[in-house]
Design a protein around this motif. Structure first.
Motif, PDB file in Angstrom:
ATOM      1  N   UNK A 172       0.838  -1.193   0.000  1.00 17.16           N
ATOM      2  CA  UNK A 172       0.000   0.000   0.000  1.00 17.16           C
ATOM      3  C   UNK A 172       0.874   1.246   0.000  1.00 17.16           C
ATOM      4  N   UNK A 173       0.363   2.282  -0.658  1.00 16.93           N
ATOM      5  CA  UNK A 173       1.076   3.553  -0.728  1.00 16.93           C
ATOM      6  C   UNK A 173       0.268   4.614   0.001  1.00 16.93           C
ATOM      7  N   UNK A 174       0.928   5.297   0.918  1.00 18.59           N
ATOM      8  CA  UNK A 174       0.297   6.378   1.667  1.00 18.59           C
ATOM      9  C   UNK A 174       0.541   7.667   0.903  1.00 18.59           C
ATOM     10  N   UNK A 175      -0.516   8.328   0.390  1.00 20.54           N
ATOM     11  CA  UNK A 175      -0.331   9.544  -0.409  1.00 20.54           C
ATOM     12  C   UNK A 175       0.208  10.728   0.395  1.00 20.54           C
ATOM     13  N   UNK A 176       0.074  10.689   1.715  1.00 23.91           N
ATOM     14  CA  UNK A 176       0.601  11.786   2.538  1.00 23.91           C
ATOM     15  C   UNK A 176       1.283  11.205   3.776  1.00 23.91           C
TER      16      UNK A 176
ATOM     17  N   UNK B  36       6.306  12.550   8.531  1.00 28.08           N
ATOM     18  CA  UNK B  36       7.753  12.719   8.454  1.00 28.08           C
ATOM     19  C   UNK B  36       8.465  11.476   8.975  1.00 28.08           C
ATOM     20  N   UNK B  37       9.464  11.037   8.221  1.00 27.43           N
ATOM     21  CA  UNK B  37      10.264   9.904   8.650  1.00 27.43           C
ATOM     22  C   UNK B  37       9.673   8.543   8.332  1.00 27.43           C
ATOM     23  N   UNK B  38       8.543   8.482   7.667  1.00 23.90           N
ATOM     24  CA  UNK B  38       7.959   7.186   7.319  1.00 23.90           C
ATOM     25  C   UNK B  38       7.995   6.996   5.810  1.00 23.90           C
ATOM     26  N   UNK B  39       8.031   5.735   5.415  1.00 25.44           N
ATOM     27  CA  UNK B  39       8.028   5.395   4.000  1.00 25.44           C
ATOM     28  C   UNK B  39       6.634   5.603   3.418  1.00 25.44           C
ATOM     29  N   UNK B  40       6.562   5.961   2.140  1.00 26.23           N
ATOM     30  CA  UNK B  40       5.248   6.133   1.532  1.00 26.23           C
ATOM     31  C   UNK B  40       4.656   4.796   1.106  1.00 26.23           C
ATOM     32  N   UNK B  41       5.497   3.765   0.891  1.00 28.05           N
ATOM     33  CA  UNK B  41       5.017   2.447   0.503  1.00 28.05           C
ATOM     34  C   UNK B  41       5.319   1.467   1.636  1.00 28.05           C
ATOM     35  N   UNK B  42       4.313   0.707   2.042  1.00 27.65           N
ATOM     36  CA  UNK B  42       4.524  -0.302   3.080  1.00 27.65           C
ATOM     37  C   UNK B  42       3.918  -1.625   2.626  1.00 27.65           C
ATOM     38  N   UNK B  43       4.421  -2.706   3.207  1.00 28.69           N
ATOM     39  CA  UNK B  43       3.971  -4.046   2.851  1.00 28.69           C
ATOM     40  C   UNK B  43       3.376  -4.710   4.084  1.00 28.69           C
TER      41      UNK B  43
END
Length: 195
Positions: free
Chosen positions: A151-155, A158-165
């Motif tokens: 999944x991709x987080x559009x926003x 700070x400090x987190x990846x935009x794509x997570x599994x």
């Protein structure tokens, strides 16, 4: 959620009567929606010959009003005019309403573009495994399904990846429940799309 408009806000809006022109009123109204900060208050104070604190209250009141109009999707003159108290200056009320109506579609589009949205599914992978044994049972043969969502987080914060599994292990019963629910969602989307 948009802030509520109080009678105090409308009292501050009366300061616009000191504006040298309709264009000055338009400028303050439009800019206050986007940038209700200190620089705007200073330039407004100079333009209207009022104190900086009065200008800050005016800018804040305009900001609250414009956001209320956008948030509540007020799109007719009557809806906006009904917000004002009956004692409010009629010409100024009409001018502010006209400015809000002219700019609210643009503001609404901008707001939709910057609002936080839910994460989006970008990739899905799955496989079926057989669990052959565990600490408690020496031999068993239970099929499980491993589903991996990307999944991709559009926003992202700070400090987190935009794509997570995310990987989920499902039993046959859990998978049946999910598939049944997804089938209902598909049917409802088909009904809505058909209308």
């Amino acid at each position: 959620m948009a802030a509520t408009i109080s009678s105090e806000h409308f009292t501050h809006l009366q300061l616009l009567l000191k504006a040298p022109s309709k264009d000055a009123v338009r400028d303050v109204c439009v800019r206050s929606h986007r940038e209700p900060g200190g620089r705007l208050a200073e330039s407004t104070a100079a333009a209207l010959s009022i104190s900086t604190s009065q200008a800050a209250e005016l800018v804040h009141s305009l900001h609250v009003l414009s956001h209320h109009v956008v948030f509540n999707n007020l799109s007719s003159p009557e809806q906006i005019l009904d917000l004002f108290p009956t004692s409010f200056h009629q010409s100024l009320k009409n001018l502010i309403t006209k400015i809000l109506l002219e700019n609210s579609p643009t503001w609404r589009t901008e707001a939709a573009g910057v609002n936080v949205s839910l994460p989006q599914l970008t990739h899905l992978d799955w496989r079926v495994d057989m669990v052959r044994g565990s600490d408690s049972v020496g031999h068993m043969s239970v099929p499980t399904c491993l589903v991996q969502f990307q999944v991709e987080d559009p926003s992202p914060s700070a400090g987190t990846e935009s794509v997570s599994t995310v990987t989920v292990e499902l039993s046959r019963e859990s998978l049946d429940t999910i598939l049944d629910g997804l089938g209902r969602i598909r049917d409802q989307l088909s009904v809505v799309a058909g209308k």
